[in-house]
Write a protein that holds these residues in place. Structure first.
Motif, short mmCIF file in Angstrom:
data_model
loop_
_atom_site.label_atom_id
_atom_site.label_comp_id
_atom_site.label_asym_id
_atom_site.label_seq_id
_atom_site.Cartn_x
_atom_site.Cartn_y
_atom_site.Cartn_z
N ASP A 191 6.14 5.63 3.42
CA ASP A 191 5.99 4.88 2.18
C ASP A 191 7.32 4.39 1.60
O ASP A 191 7.36 3.93 0.45
N THR A 192 8.40 4.46 2.38
CA THR A 192 9.68 3.92 1.92
C THR A 192 9.69 2.41 1.97
O THR A 192 10.24 1.73 1.09
N GLY A 193 9.09 1.84 3.01
CA GLY A 193 9.17 0.41 3.23
C GLY A 193 10.50 0.02 3.85
O GLY A 193 11.20 0.85 4.44
N TRP A 194 10.86 -1.24 3.71
CA TRP A 194 12.13 -1.75 4.24
C TRP A 194 13.11 -1.86 3.07
O TRP A 194 12.85 -2.56 2.08
N CYS A 242 12.55 -4.35 -0.24
CA CYS A 242 11.87 -5.61 0.06
C CYS A 242 10.64 -5.71 -0.83
O CYS A 242 9.60 -5.09 -0.55
N ARG A 243 10.77 -6.50 -1.87
CA ARG A 243 9.68 -6.73 -2.81
C ARG A 243 9.73 -8.18 -3.26
O ARG A 243 10.80 -8.79 -3.29
N ASN A 280 -0.33 1.18 5.33
CA ASN A 280 -0.91 0.66 4.09
C ASN A 280 -0.90 -0.87 4.14
O ASN A 280 0.04 -1.52 3.69
N LEU A 281 -1.95 -1.45 4.70
CA LEU A 281 -2.00 -2.89 4.92
C LEU A 281 -2.43 -3.65 3.68
O LEU A 281 -3.31 -3.20 2.93
N LEU A 282 -1.81 -4.80 3.46
CA LEU A 282 -2.33 -5.79 2.53
C LEU A 282 -3.29 -6.69 3.29
O LEU A 282 -3.03 -7.04 4.45
N THR A 283 -4.38 -7.09 2.66
CA THR A 283 -5.40 -7.88 3.35
C THR A 283 -5.72 -9.13 2.55
O THR A 283 -5.97 -9.06 1.34
N ILE A 284 -5.71 -10.28 3.23
CA ILE A 284 -6.12 -11.53 2.60
C ILE A 284 -7.64 -11.54 2.48
O ILE A 284 -8.35 -11.44 3.49
N LEU A 309 8.61 -9.74 2.90
CA LEU A 309 9.10 -9.51 1.55
C LEU A 309 7.97 -9.18 0.57
O LEU A 309 8.23 -8.89 -0.60
N LEU A 310 6.75 -9.19 1.04
CA LEU A 310 5.66 -8.60 0.25
C LEU A 310 5.83 -7.09 0.13
O LEU A 310 5.24 -6.46 -0.74
N GLY A 311 6.64 -6.52 1.03
CA GLY A 311 6.93 -5.09 0.97
C GLY A 311 6.03 -4.22 1.81
O GLY A 311 6.30 -3.04 2.00
N ARG A 312 4.98 -4.80 2.35
CA ARG A 312 4.04 -4.08 3.20
C ARG A 312 3.52 -5.02 4.27
O ARG A 312 3.49 -6.23 4.07
#
Length: 292
Positions: free
Chosen positions: A33-36, A51-52, A127-131, A257-260
């Protein structure tokens, strides 16, 4: 699928694009859950820039992340490598204000370094973001410095999808590039073989215009390795449709850059970093509204 990081530290050095000199980037494993996260190792306190979407700052031909007084430029190729290899958590430490750009702007040096130390699974699921509905953004092609020579409209459409698919349409009429269309189901194998080796490019008339305006200070020594497209000369490609492949690479990196990691189909038509940023911000607003 589980989250992933790298097994050990990795290093890439090379020339800068956005400024004189060179840089070294050090990749380090990060917890779930750190991300980039970018780290400026040359500044007091080693400030971090996650990255946000709120940290995006698109400049002339590249993407910058900025938080407070700290910034890192030309982040798109290294983020594309992270996303393409499905690395979810990573510290990216750099000793100046930009990522090096070896190999003409391809992502291959980063892919080689990261895969070379090994990628390992972590305990938590990804932890995916989904369209969940179509998103459309449009704008003028290019940016204020090139709009006179590239005035066509540009578009990006994000659609629901089961995986991560990127389609890109490139149009440079009356040049060796012509019209190029690429389509990728982005996964580590496809990214390594079909996307990562694609180099950046610049047109000769754009470079001449910058020289006439004494704007070449925009570029550092990495520009010497970037292929130049001349109207009446063959463009020697490393692989077929290389220019469109690189534009797809840029889109993959900017979407990070969405972070996920995100799931969906993304269609870019003559788009670049500025419109990529608009898509990221639009998607971020959509996700915030769905999860207040």
């Amino acid at each position: 699928m589980k989250q992933q990081t790298i097994r050990a530290t990795a290093t890439v050095s090379g020339p800068l694009l956005h400024a004189p000199g060179s840089a070294t980037v050090v990749f380090s494993p990060a917890a779930e859950d750190t991300g980039w996260v970018f780290i400026r190792s040359d500044l007091p306190g080693n400030p971090q820039i996650p990255c946000r979407p709120e940290n995006i700052d698109v400049r002339y031909r590249w993407t910058t992340v900025r938080r407070g007084e700290a910034s890192v430029s030309v982040v798109e190729h290294v983020l594309a490598a992270c996303r393409g290899l499905e690395i979810d958590n990573l510290f990216i430490s750099v000793d100046t204000d930009g990522i090096p750009m070896p190999d003409g702007g391809s992502a291959k040096p980063f892919v080689d370094a990261l895969s070379g130390v090994g990628i390992i699974c972590q305990a938590k699921p990804r932890n995916l973001l989904t369209i969940d509905r179509p998103v459309f953004v449009a704008g003028s092609r290019g940016d204020p410095m090139t709009e006179k020579i590239a005035s066509s409209q540009s578009y990006i459409v994000a659609l629901p999808g089961n995986g991560f698919e990127v389609i890109y349409v490139l149009e440079y009429p009356n040049t060796p590039l012509g019209t190029q269309i690429v389509k990728f189901d982005v996964n580590p194998d496809a990214f390594v073989r079909e996307i990562a080796p694609a180099r950046s490019f610049i047109t000769s008339w754009e470079l001449n215009r910058l020289q006439n305006e004494q704007a070449t200070a925009l570029f550092g020594p990495a520009i010497d390795e970037v292929p130049i497209v001349h109207p009446n000369h063959n463009f020697v490609q490393r692989l077929s449709l290389e220019a469109a492949r690189h534009k797809a690479l840029d889109l993959i990196g900017d979407l990070a850059l969405l972070g996920r990691p995100i799931q969906g189909t993304f269609i870019g038509i003559r788009s670049g970093h500025r419109l990529n940023r608009e898509l990221v911000l639009s998607l971020a607003r959509q996700f915030e509204e769905a999860n207040p």
